[in-house]
Design a protein around this motif. Sequence first.
Motif, short mmCIF file in Angstrom:
data_model
loop_
_atom_site.label_atom_id
_atom_site.label_comp_id
_atom_site.label_asym_id
_atom_site.label_seq_id
_atom_site.Cartn_x
_atom_site.Cartn_y
_atom_site.Cartn_z
N THR A 233 1.95 7.64 -6.14
CA THR A 233 0.66 6.85 -7.10
C THR A 233 -0.36 6.93 -6.39
O THR A 233 -0.59 6.54 -5.14
N VAL A 234 -1.49 7.69 -6.85
CA VAL A 234 -2.89 7.48 -6.23
C VAL A 234 -3.54 6.31 -6.75
O VAL A 234 -3.61 5.99 -7.90
N VAL A 235 -4.25 5.78 -5.72
CA VAL A 235 -4.98 4.44 -5.92
C VAL A 235 -6.35 4.72 -5.59
O VAL A 235 -6.72 4.98 -4.56
N VAL A 236 -7.21 4.31 -6.43
CA VAL A 236 -8.62 4.72 -6.42
C VAL A 236 -9.08 3.15 -5.73
O VAL A 236 -8.82 2.22 -6.19
N ILE A 237 -10.05 3.44 -4.72
CA ILE A 237 -10.39 2.16 -3.87
C ILE A 237 -11.29 1.41 -4.98
O ILE A 237 -11.15 0.28 -4.68
N GLN A 238 -12.04 2.05 -5.60
CA GLN A 238 -12.91 1.07 -6.30
C GLN A 238 -12.30 0.72 -7.58
O GLN A 238 -12.87 0.83 -8.71
N THR A 239 -10.95 0.25 -7.60
CA THR A 239 -10.44 -0.22 -8.71
C THR A 239 -9.86 -1.62 -8.50
O THR A 239 -9.91 -1.98 -7.35
N SER A 240 -9.06 -2.18 -9.21
CA SER A 240 -8.35 -3.57 -9.22
C SER A 240 -7.16 -3.32 -8.98
O SER A 240 -6.27 -2.58 -9.48
N PHE A 241 -6.85 -3.74 -7.51
CA PHE A 241 -5.47 -3.58 -6.86
C PHE A 241 -5.21 -4.58 -5.79
O PHE A 241 -6.35 -5.18 -5.27
N PHE A 242 -4.04 -4.86 -5.41
CA PHE A 242 -3.97 -5.14 -3.82
C PHE A 242 -2.62 -4.50 -3.18
O PHE A 242 -1.98 -4.07 -3.78
N ILE A 243 -2.55 -4.80 -2.08
CA ILE A 243 -1.50 -4.02 -1.18
C ILE A 243 -0.81 -5.24 -0.44
O ILE A 243 -1.43 -5.94 0.39
N VAL A 244 0.48 -5.14 -0.38
CA VAL A 244 1.28 -6.16 0.48
C VAL A 244 1.79 -5.29 1.71
O VAL A 244 2.91 -4.16 1.26
N LEU A 245 1.93 -5.68 2.71
CA LEU A 245 2.34 -4.71 3.84
C LEU A 245 3.69 -5.48 4.27
O LEU A 245 4.03 -6.62 3.73
N LYS A 246 4.64 -4.78 5.13
CA LYS A 246 5.83 -5.11 5.42
C LYS A 246 5.75 -5.88 6.84
O LYS A 246 6.81 -6.34 7.26
N GLU A 247 4.55 -5.77 7.68
CA GLU A 247 4.56 -6.26 9.18
C GLU A 247 4.41 -7.94 8.86
O GLU A 247 3.93 -8.37 8.00
#
Length: 135
Positions: free
Chosen positions: A59-73
């Motif tokens: 999945t390609v995610v464009v930075i200037q859109t609506s999203f959030f990322i959850v990390l594993k650390e």
Amino acid sequence: MSNIDIEGCPAPQNITLVQRLQPIVGQTVTVFQPGFPQLTKTIGKLSGVTSSSFTVGSTVVVIQTSFFIVLKERVKTTRPFDLTATAEDIGELRGKLIRVGRDFVEFVQMPGRIVPTLFPLNLFTKVICEREHEE
């Protein structure tokens, strides 16, 4: 920076979302994007980080859109600010602030999470920080 809606947060650190993502390329992350009837959740290896997009799995995610990322650390420290992050077509997330970057915030979602969430600051998002109240 004029299109970024952020209130009450400490001054940003001199780091961009792209700079934050580059050291974790190759790690597994989870990205959430608007979808119907619920959020689209993609889990995969982070790759292809450029100034305008990044890839999670296929999945390609464009930075200037609506999203959030959850990390594993695991989160090491948070700042004394409660944060409310709102994104178009995603809704509201609440948490404890880790840091403000030039074009993102990093925080721990509450209740219960112990891993960082990266949330972009762009025209689809709004962030409000409030200093924790002393009891």
